[in-house]
Design a protein around this motif. Structure first.
Motif, mmCIF file in Angstrom:
data_model
loop_
_atom_site.group_PDB
_atom_site.id
_atom_site.type_symbol
_atom_site.label_atom_id
_atom_site.label_comp_id
_atom_site.label_asym_id
_atom_site.label_seq_id
_atom_site.Cartn_x
_atom_site.Cartn_y
_atom_site.Cartn_z
ATOM 1 N N LEU A 52 0.838 -1.209 0.000
ATOM 2 C CA LEU A 52 0.000 0.000 0.000
ATOM 3 C C LEU A 52 0.870 1.255 0.000
ATOM 4 O O LEU A 52 0.590 2.216 -0.742
ATOM 5 C CB LEU A 52 -0.922 -0.011 1.218
ATOM 6 C CG LEU A 52 -1.927 1.139 1.321
ATOM 7 C CD1 LEU A 52 -2.908 1.109 0.151
ATOM 8 C CD2 LEU A 52 -2.692 1.056 2.654
ATOM 9 N N TYR A 53 1.911 1.257 0.820
ATOM 10 C CA TYR A 53 2.816 2.407 0.862
ATOM 11 C C TYR A 53 3.481 2.624 -0.497
ATOM 12 O O TYR A 53 3.612 3.760 -0.966
ATOM 13 C CB TYR A 53 3.891 2.198 1.931
ATOM 14 C CG TYR A 53 3.395 2.310 3.347
ATOM 15 C CD1 TYR A 53 2.185 2.934 3.647
ATOM 16 C CD2 TYR A 53 4.146 1.797 4.405
ATOM 17 C CE1 TYR A 53 1.743 3.039 4.949
ATOM 18 C CE2 TYR A 53 3.711 1.898 5.714
ATOM 19 C CZ TYR A 53 2.497 2.521 5.974
ATOM 20 O OH TYR A 53 2.060 2.626 7.272
ATOM 21 N N ARG A 54 3.905 1.535 -1.123
ATOM 22 C CA ARG A 54 4.576 1.635 -2.411
ATOM 23 C C ARG A 54 3.634 2.178 -3.484
ATOM 24 O O ARG A 54 4.017 3.004 -4.307
ATOM 25 C CB ARG A 54 5.118 0.263 -2.810
ATOM 26 C CG ARG A 54 5.966 0.273 -4.083
ATOM 27 C CD ARG A 54 6.726 -1.033 -4.274
ATOM 28 N NE ARG A 54 5.832 -2.181 -4.291
ATOM 29 C CZ ARG A 54 5.746 -3.091 -3.321
ATOM 30 N NH1 ARG A 54 6.503 -2.969 -2.232
ATOM 31 N NH2 ARG A 54 4.921 -4.116 -3.417
ATOM 32 N N GLU A 55 2.384 1.722 -3.461
ATOM 33 C CA GLU A 55 1.402 2.188 -4.437
ATOM 34 C C GLU A 55 1.132 3.682 -4.320
ATOM 35 O O GLU A 55 0.828 4.345 -5.319
ATOM 36 C CB GLU A 55 0.094 1.408 -4.267
ATOM 37 C CG GLU A 55 0.174 -0.051 -4.689
ATOM 38 C CD GLU A 55 -1.107 -0.805 -4.370
ATOM 39 O OE1 GLU A 55 -1.973 -0.215 -3.657
ATOM 40 O OE2 GLU A 55 -1.241 -1.961 -4.804
ATOM 41 N N HIS A 56 1.220 4.213 -3.102
ATOM 42 C CA HIS A 56 0.919 5.636 -2.878
ATOM 43 C C HIS A 56 2.190 6.493 -2.744
ATOM 44 O O HIS A 56 2.107 7.672 -2.389
ATOM 45 C CB HIS A 56 0.049 5.800 -1.629
ATOM 46 C CG HIS A 56 -1.353 5.294 -1.822
ATOM 47 N ND1 HIS A 56 -1.688 3.967 -1.723
ATOM 48 C CD2 HIS A 56 -2.509 5.957 -2.132
ATOM 49 C CE1 HIS A 56 -2.980 3.822 -1.933
ATOM 50 N NE2 HIS A 56 -3.500 5.004 -2.199
ATOM 51 N N GLY A 57 3.344 5.882 -3.008
ATOM 52 C CA GLY A 57 4.590 6.647 -2.977
ATOM 53 C C GLY A 57 5.018 7.076 -1.595
ATOM 54 O O GLY A 57 5.755 8.062 -1.441
ATOM 55 N N ILE A 58 4.603 6.355 -0.585
ATOM 56 C CA ILE A 58 4.975 6.701 0.787
ATOM 57 C C ILE A 58 6.293 6.017 1.124
ATOM 58 O O ILE A 58 6.470 4.824 0.910
ATOM 59 C CB ILE A 58 3.890 6.255 1.784
ATOM 60 C CG1 ILE A 58 2.603 7.028 1.501
ATOM 61 C CG2 ILE A 58 4.344 6.469 3.220
ATOM 62 C CD1 ILE A 58 1.436 6.579 2.336
ATOM 63 N N GLY A 59 7.198 6.806 1.665
ATOM 64 C CA GLY A 59 8.514 6.287 1.998
ATOM 65 C C GLY A 59 9.582 6.870 1.106
ATOM 66 O O GLY A 59 10.746 6.914 1.462
#
Length: 212
Positions: A87-94
């Motif tokens: 989910l983080y990767r899909e939303h560019g979080i991190g």
């Protein structure tokens, strides 16, 4: 250790040269040094703060999905962790966290080096403005640093309202207590740095208006 001592000695020599050029004012040299260092790092710290604001907005947007994942994988921590990473990767979080680490890696040794150099040079330092001895604490300077710390937090749009309420007084109290018990020369560096923090918060607030 020799490399560090050489670094501190170099900064001390720069401070001495600045003081000589500024009418033998060690206090003014400290302020100029602080402004040069912090303003030089301002583009990097400003970009890092802006990235932090965007990350927080993204986290707020996916909060319902995070709660859903927690319920769906309540009995499988491994699957929950994997789903969160996806989910983080899909939303560019991190993304962009490395710049925050780079900022810290640059500021920490530089700040410690300047502080060490100032401490070494305070023995022969005299007065500055209302401060009779730069080698001794000054309560008015401590109050000024506390006020600047409060202004920087209040103006910072990258910090949530809840965190501001919780954290506003803590940095102010810490800044006041530390500067109150430290040599005024160190307090001057802290005050100039805090003034740049206020400028950074104001610039960040202006830049983030476009996203609101």
């Amino acid at each position: 250790m020799e490399l560090w001592n050489g670094f501190v000695t170099l900064i001390n020599q720069v401070l001495g040269g600045l003081a000589h050029e500024l009418g033998n004012s060690y206090g003014l040299a400290i302020i100029v040094m602080a402004l040069v260092v912090r303003l030089g790092l301002l583009p990097l710290t400003l970009r890092t703060a802006e990235q932090g604001w965007h990350q927080r907005r993204k986290m707020e947007a996916i909060k319902p999905k995070l709660e859903e994942l927690a319920k769906r994988h309540a009995d499988d921590p491994t699957a929950h962790a994997a789903a969160m990473r996806t989910l983080y990767r899909e939303h560019g979080i991190g993304a962009g966290m490395g710049s925050g680490l780079l900022t810290a890696l640059v500021q920490a040794p530089l700040g410690l080096g300047v502080y060490s150099a100032i401490r070494q040079g305070l023995a022969g330092a005299g007065s500055f403005l209302w401060i009779p001895r730069l080698a001794r604490p000054d309560i008015l300077l401590a109050l000024l640093v506390g006020a600047l710390s409060y202004a920087a937090i209040t103006l910072n749009p990258a910090m949530s309202t809840q965190l501001k309420t919780v954290l506003q007084l803590l940095p102010v109290l810490v800044s006041f207590i530390v500067v109150w018990h430290a040599a005024a020369g160190l307090g001057l560096y802290w005050a100039a740095s805090s003034a740049v923090n206020v400028l950074q918060s104001a610039l960040l607030r202006r830049r983030l208006r476009a996203y609101r």
